[in-house]
Scaffold this active site. Sequence first.
Site, mmCIF file in Angstrom:
data_model
loop_
_atom_site.group_PDB
_atom_site.id
_atom_site.type_symbol
_atom_site.label_atom_id
_atom_site.label_comp_id
_atom_site.label_asym_id
_atom_site.label_seq_id
_atom_site.Cartn_x
_atom_site.Cartn_y
_atom_site.Cartn_z
ATOM 1 N N PRO A 22 0.904 -1.021 0.036
ATOM 2 C CG PRO A 22 -0.857 -1.498 1.443
ATOM 3 C CD PRO A 22 0.297 -2.047 1.183
ATOM 4 C CD GLU A 23 2.810 3.322 -4.493
ATOM 5 O OE1 GLU A 23 2.768 4.305 -4.703
ATOM 6 O OE2 GLU A 23 3.229 2.254 -5.144
#
Length: 307
Positions: A22-23
């Site tokens: 996840p960014e």
Amino acid sequence: MDPRHKAGGDEVLERFYPSPMPELPEVETVRRGLEPVLEGARLSRVRQNRPDLRFPFPERFAERLEGATVERLDRRAKYLLFPLSTGETWVTHLGMTGRFTLDGTQLGEFEEAAPIGGKHEHVSLCATLGGRTTRVGFADARRFGFMGLIPSDEVEAHPWFAGIGPEPLGNGFSAAHLTAAFRGKVQNIKVSLLDQRIVAGLGNIYVCEALYRARISPLTPAGKVSGPRLERLAIAVREVLGEAITAGGSTLRDFANAEGGQGYFQHRFDVYGREGEPCRSEGCPGVVKRVVQAGRSTFYCPSCQKR
């Protein structure tokens, strides 16, 4: 020590395993989803169901959370920070498959199944706010996430955060900052932007998208990019992250937001994951190309992204 187990070693994990981390937009989406439930809430019935995730839990972790009030919900890079009334800050990193659940609700649809119940739920607690109690769980099927408790006045100096660059949506991020950080740098600009010491929280997907918008080739040495082009890049980084947050993140593979929905920004990717497809820039005859840089896929248009 296995490099996959170093704090902040997201880029190493991504080389070992295909699921994207996840960014920043995904983590920010989770923060916003948890905020109405946790901010100002008193924590009770805290349960820790295993001794470790990527790292061991802090000593007496559940006991130190029990009875505390969450003062607010913050984010630094890809970390969630919950300052507590006890003077400590509860820090969480989602890893690859880490997610919070509310009242045991399955959080969204997943391209790759990642169980959130049973042995995969590693922390649970009750959050009481305004007379309403919500059960909050944290599940992590692959256990690459981790949690910590840090004295709140020592967070910035902690090894997880010391040396991290400015937030890309904050006032400290600008073309001037990039000019100074890239001066004399021969490493390509794509990999340089992934260096958390230069910019906090930028990940592979959104760097590809920002470079495309700024019309800069990812193969260009960072120190060779001119000031005006860095100005366009700084604007593009802010725009692509802002749009992704508004859309709820990208929801690649196992990621889902804290409200159980999925983001739809991935349907607007201009280059990421579009190898062999036509460039979306009007009048550009180019085709999106994929190359590997520092062990990760880079997508770009060789025709309109210039060195």
